[in-house]
Design a protein around this motif. Structure first.
Motif, PDB file in Angstrom:
ATOM      1  N   VAL A  50     -29.234  -0.353 -36.467  1.00 40.39           N
ATOM      2  CA  VAL A  50     -28.172   0.596 -36.124  1.00 40.39           C
ATOM      3  C   VAL A  50     -28.544   1.997 -36.599  1.00 40.39           C
ATOM      4  N   SER A  51     -29.095   2.090 -37.809  1.00 44.41           N
ATOM      5  CA  SER A  51     -29.518   3.399 -38.331  1.00 44.41           C
ATOM      6  C   SER A  51     -30.557   4.032 -37.414  1.00 44.41           C
ATOM      7  N   ARG A  52     -31.555   3.245 -37.005  1.00 44.17           N
ATOM      8  CA  ARG A  52     -32.597   3.739 -36.096  1.00 44.17           C
ATOM      9  C   ARG A  52     -31.990   4.155 -34.757  1.00 44.17           C
ATOM     10  N   ARG A  53     -31.043   3.333 -34.249  1.00 41.78           N
ATOM     11  CA  ARG A  53     -30.424   3.610 -32.941  1.00 41.78           C
ATOM     12  C   ARG A  53     -29.658   4.940 -32.977  1.00 41.78           C
ATOM     13  N   LEU A  54     -29.057   5.250 -34.118  1.00 46.08           N
ATOM     14  CA  LEU A  54     -28.278   6.474 -34.240  1.00 46.08           C
ATOM     15  C   LEU A  54     -29.141   7.692 -34.581  1.00 46.08           C
ATOM     16  N   GLY A  55     -30.412   7.441 -34.832  1.00 41.35           N
ATOM     17  CA  GLY A  55     -31.326   8.551 -35.051  1.00 41.35           C
ATOM     18  C   GLY A  55     -31.537   8.937 -36.498  1.00 41.35           C
ATOM     19  N   THR A  89      -7.901  -2.082 -21.973  1.00 45.60           N
ATOM     20  CA  THR A  89      -8.592  -1.760 -20.721  1.00 45.60           C
ATOM     21  C   THR A  89      -9.665  -0.692 -20.896  1.00 45.60           C
ATOM     22  N   LYS A  90      -9.824  -0.154 -22.120  1.00 49.53           N
ATOM     23  CA  LYS A  90     -10.810   0.900 -22.349  1.00 49.53           C
ATOM     24  C   LYS A  90     -11.889   0.453 -23.327  1.00 49.53           C
ATOM     25  N   LEU A  91     -13.032   1.089 -23.217  1.00 49.02           N
ATOM     26  CA  LEU A  91     -14.118   0.844 -24.157  1.00 49.02           C
ATOM     27  C   LEU A  91     -14.062   1.901 -25.258  1.00 49.02           C
ATOM     28  N   SER A  92     -14.231   1.474 -26.497  1.00 48.32           N
ATOM     29  CA  SER A  92     -14.311   2.438 -27.592  1.00 48.32           C
ATOM     30  C   SER A  92     -15.737   2.964 -27.693  1.00 48.32           C
ATOM     31  N   PRO A  93     -15.912   4.272 -27.805  1.00 44.53           N
ATOM     32  CA  PRO A  93     -17.278   4.824 -27.950  1.00 44.53           C
ATOM     33  C   PRO A  93     -18.019   4.256 -29.150  1.00 44.53           C
ATOM     34  N   TRP A  94     -17.284   3.853 -30.188  1.00 45.20           N
ATOM     35  CA  TRP A  94     -17.950   3.345 -31.395  1.00 45.20           C
ATOM     36  C   TRP A  94     -18.500   1.940 -31.199  1.00 45.20           C
ATOM     37  N   CYS A  95     -18.027   1.222 -30.195  1.00 43.00           N
ATOM     38  CA  CYS A  95     -18.617  -0.096 -29.917  1.00 43.00           C
ATOM     39  C   CYS A  95     -20.044   0.035 -29.388  1.00 43.00           C
ATOM     40  N   ALA A  96     -20.366   1.215 -28.824  1.00 43.10           N
ATOM     41  CA  ALA A  96     -21.714   1.442 -28.289  1.00 43.10           C
ATOM     42  C   ALA A  96     -22.764   1.490 -29.377  1.00 43.10           C
ATOM     43  N   VAL A  97     -22.324   1.609 -30.614  1.00 43.13           N
ATOM     44  CA  VAL A  97     -23.237   1.648 -31.754  1.00 43.13           C
ATOM     45  C   VAL A  97     -23.922   0.301 -31.964  1.00 43.13           C
ATOM     46  N   PHE A  98     -23.244  -0.786 -31.578  1.00 48.70           N
ATOM     47  CA  PHE A  98     -23.721  -2.137 -31.900  1.00 48.70           C
ATOM     48  C   PHE A  98     -24.131  -2.905 -30.642  1.00 48.70           C
ATOM     49  N   SER A  99     -25.193  -3.688 -30.758  1.00 49.42           N
ATOM     50  CA  SER A  99     -25.568  -4.621 -29.700  1.00 49.42           C
ATOM     51  C   SER A  99     -24.642  -5.838 -29.755  1.00 49.42           C
ATOM     52  N   LYS A 100     -24.687  -6.669 -28.727  1.00 49.42           N
ATOM     53  CA  LYS A 100     -23.867  -7.883 -28.726  1.00 49.42           C
ATOM     54  C   LYS A 100     -24.193  -8.778 -29.918  1.00 49.42           C
ATOM     55  N   ILE A 112     -34.327   3.897 -24.939  1.00 50.96           N
ATOM     56  CA  ILE A 112     -32.916   3.502 -24.970  1.00 50.96           C
ATOM     57  C   ILE A 112     -32.824   2.007 -25.251  1.00 50.96           C
ATOM     58  N   ASP A 113     -32.001   1.627 -26.253  1.00 53.65           N
ATOM     59  CA  ASP A 113     -31.834   0.206 -26.572  1.00 53.65           C
ATOM     60  C   ASP A 113     -31.025  -0.505 -25.493  1.00 53.65           C
ATOM     61  N   PHE A 114     -29.906   0.091 -25.099  1.00 50.93           N
ATOM     62  CA  PHE A 114     -29.020  -0.460 -24.068  1.00 50.93           C
ATOM     63  C   PHE A 114     -28.005   0.625 -23.738  1.00 50.93           C
ATOM     64  N   CYS A 115     -27.212   0.427 -22.714  1.00 47.62           N
ATOM     65  CA  CYS A 115     -26.169   1.388 -22.358  1.00 47.62           C
ATOM     66  C   CYS A 115     -24.833   0.658 -22.308  1.00 47.62           C
ATOM     67  N   PHE A 116     -24.054   0.804 -23.362  1.00 46.01           N
ATOM     68  CA  PHE A 116     -22.786   0.089 -23.483  1.00 46.01           C
ATOM     69  C   PHE A 116     -21.814   0.486 -22.370  1.00 46.01           C
ATOM     70  N   ALA A 117     -21.852   1.749 -21.962  1.00 50.25           N
ATOM     71  CA  ALA A 117     -20.934   2.234 -20.921  1.00 50.25           C
ATOM     72  C   ALA A 117     -21.137   1.505 -19.601  1.00 50.25           C
ATOM     73  N   GLU A 124     -34.427  12.224 -31.919  1.00 50.84           N
ATOM     74  CA  GLU A 124     -34.386  10.884 -32.501  1.00 50.84           C
ATOM     75  C   GLU A 124     -33.201  10.114 -31.915  1.00 50.84           C
ATOM     76  N   GLY A 125     -33.161   8.814 -32.166  1.00 50.89           N
ATOM     77  CA  GLY A 125     -32.030   8.005 -31.700  1.00 50.89           C
ATOM     78  C   GLY A 125     -32.322   7.304 -30.397  1.00 50.89           C
ATOM     79  N   HIS A 126     -31.558   6.254 -30.136  1.00 48.02           N
ATOM     80  CA  HIS A 126     -31.851   5.399 -28.976  1.00 48.02           C
ATOM     81  C   HIS A 126     -30.591   5.013 -28.226  1.00 48.02           C
ATOM     82  N   MET A 127     -29.589   5.904 -28.230  1.00 45.93           N
ATOM     83  CA  MET A 127     -28.390   5.675 -27.428  1.00 45.93           C
ATOM     84  C   MET A 127     -28.551   6.341 -26.075  1.00 45.93           C
ATOM     85  N   CYS A 128     -27.965   5.762 -25.048  1.00 48.14           N
ATOM     86  CA  CYS A 128     -28.093   6.348 -23.711  1.00 48.14           C
ATOM     87  C   CYS A 128     -27.173   7.555 -23.583  1.00 48.14           C
ATOM     88  N   ASN A 129     -27.421   8.383 -22.587  1.00 44.96           N
ATOM     89  CA  ASN A 129     -26.680   9.635 -22.433  1.00 44.96           C
ATOM     90  C   ASN A 129     -25.189   9.403 -22.177  1.00 44.96           C
TER      91      ASN A 129
END
Length: 478
Positions: A243-248, A274-285, A25-30, A104-109
């Protein structure tokens, strides 16, 4: 038979556990407590203003006029952007499949689960294209209330003073933003009749009337070579790969896909702060910083210090401000409104900032100095977010040296203007610094620089028409 079924079930469980364990896992945006919120021109004004009022009380001075140029509040995407974001529905399924089936992929659950639940919302329909969102309405209403609270001498209305003579309003396509602002200020969206504004408004959108700026036949017109070179450079190419690798994916996804995911991330964050967009989890800071710089580069040349033409295009607005202030400085108060409120877009705002030398860096932004420009002044997230604004307040002061002073605010923060005291400028100083440019707002430069425009100046068009008419009359006589 029972034992075989049990064995197969055990193997499936073990297999799924194995995939979960081996997937790095690269990171967990959530779980991020401090997400990156600066999304270039689609940054929510809420994050820039921060709920803090920074308007100053100037000792021994009274405000007599306020002048403002504001960009539109948070709004929906264009039709083209809507189509591309909606198309991410198919990509979402591929990403989930990459993680859950192929391992494949490196996003957290948790990020994957948020992505699974994502569906294009009510704002992502063509009928809502470029329409102000509830957050956009709120942007404008709160801005109006803060101004009214800090400048009651000018903006606390009564039944007799809410007139077009006292308050001047004008908007290009940001009419809904203007109406929301006016409603908050005066209690009605139609309290003051605004000035007429056409599509080719040489005051609010001078760039749209400029042949050099919009002539796409000429490579240096709108085509940003630095942005193109940045896309080919190491920072952005590494972003594509990671990003391609992270998405699998076993290949680099397209730049268009990166743009669509980035737009989904920042639009949704601006709509609901006040909410996080799921698509922001695609990118690191760091990747979000790269994308921010990439857009900064784009606007630096499109509307900022990267091209001389942009300062010329900011001149009509500068001239308007200086003319109003000049009348007050000369005690010609008759006919001068208490408030002048213009609503346009980020390009016109950036043109004006460029004409005034606000937030200019000593080093140009280029495709190769991303890391060196981490502390750059030209940062579109901070200077031209949604609802971004430049406000100038004219004061009459008890000062023997210069009774007339002006305070500048960018996004409601004092502008640290060179030659002024933390944004408070003497009128005579401003006249020396800006008066020459403001008095020579000749947009003929749009047609005469290097013969760059394929369009003819009006005078030549008229001459050609006259020649044709004369020729036709001569032929008829024959």
């Amino acid at each position: 038979m029972y034992s075989l079924s049990l064995l197969l079930a055990s193997l499936l469980v073990f297999s799924s556990i194995h995939v979960s364990i081996t997937r790095e896992i690269d990171f967990c945006f959530a779980d991020e407590d401090d997400p990156y919120l600066y999304m270039a021109t689609k940054t929510a004004y809420h994050f820039i203003h921060g709920g803090k009022t920074r308007f100053q009380t100037i000792p021994n001075c009274r405000p007599v006029q306020i002048w403002m140029l504001a960009a539109h509040g948070t709004r929906c995407p264009t039709v083209d952007e809507i189509d591309k974001i909606v198309a991410l529905t198919d990509l979402k399924e591929q990403i989930l499949n990459n993680h859950e089936t192929r391992g494949e992929g490196h996003m957290c659950n948790r990020d994957l689960e948020n992505l699974r639940r994502w569906q294009p919302g009510e704002y992502l329909v063509p009928q809502r294209a470029e329409v102000l969102t509830p957050q956009g309405v709120e942007d404008m209403k709160l801005l109006a209330r803060r101004l009214q609270s800090n400048f009651p001498e000018l903006l606390l209305p009564n039944a007799n003073n809410i007139t077009a003579a006292n308050y001047k309003f004008r908007a290009s396509e940001a009419r809904e933003s203007m109406a929301s602002f006016m409603e908050s200020l005066f209690g009605s969206r139609m309290a003051v009749l605004p000035e007429d504004s056409s599509f080719n408004d040489t005051l609010l959108t001078a760039y749209k009337t400029c042949g050099i700026w919009e002539d796409k036949k000429h490579e240096q017109s709108l085509k940003n070579m630095e942005r193109i070179k940045f896309d080919a450079g190491s920072e952005f190419q590494n972003l594509l790969k990671n990003v391609s690798r992270r998405l699998g994916f076993l290949y680099s996804i397209s730049i268009e896909t990166i743009d669509a995911m980035y737009d989904a991330c920042r639009y949704e964050k601006a709509w609901t702060v006040t909410k996080l967009s799921p698509w922001c989890a695609v990118f690191s800071k760091e990747e979000l910083r790269v994308l921010e710089y990439r857009e900064d580069l784009d606007y630096y040349y499109k509307a900022g210090y990267g091209r001389d033409i942009n300062a010329h295009l900011g001149c009509p607005l500068l001239h308007d401000m200086m003319q109003h202030f000049g009348n007050i400085a000369n005690d010609q108060m008759s006919g001068e409104p208490k408030g002048i409120f213009y609503f346009s877009d980020v390009i016109s705002l950036q043109n004006l900032l460029t004409a005034m030398d606000i937030n200019e860096d000593s080093t140009q932004l280029t495709s190769y100095n991303y890391k060196d420009m981490a502390r750059r002044q030209w940062r579109t997230s901070l200077i031209s977010s949604y609802a971004a604004n430049l406000i100038a307040v004219f004061y009459k002061c008890n000062d023997n040296n210069d009774r007339n002073k002006i305070m500048f605010y960018l996004a409601e923060k004092p502008v640290r203007y060179e030659g002024c005291q933390v944004g408070l400028c003497d009128w005579e100083f401003l006249k020396r610094r800006l008066g020459k440019l403001a008095s020579r707002c000749n947009l003929d430069v749009c047609w005469n620089m290097n013969g760059a425009s394929s369009s003819f100046p009006n005078s030549i068009v008229i001459l050609l028409i006259c020649v044709i008419l004369v020729r036709l009359g001569y032929n008829r006589q024959l």
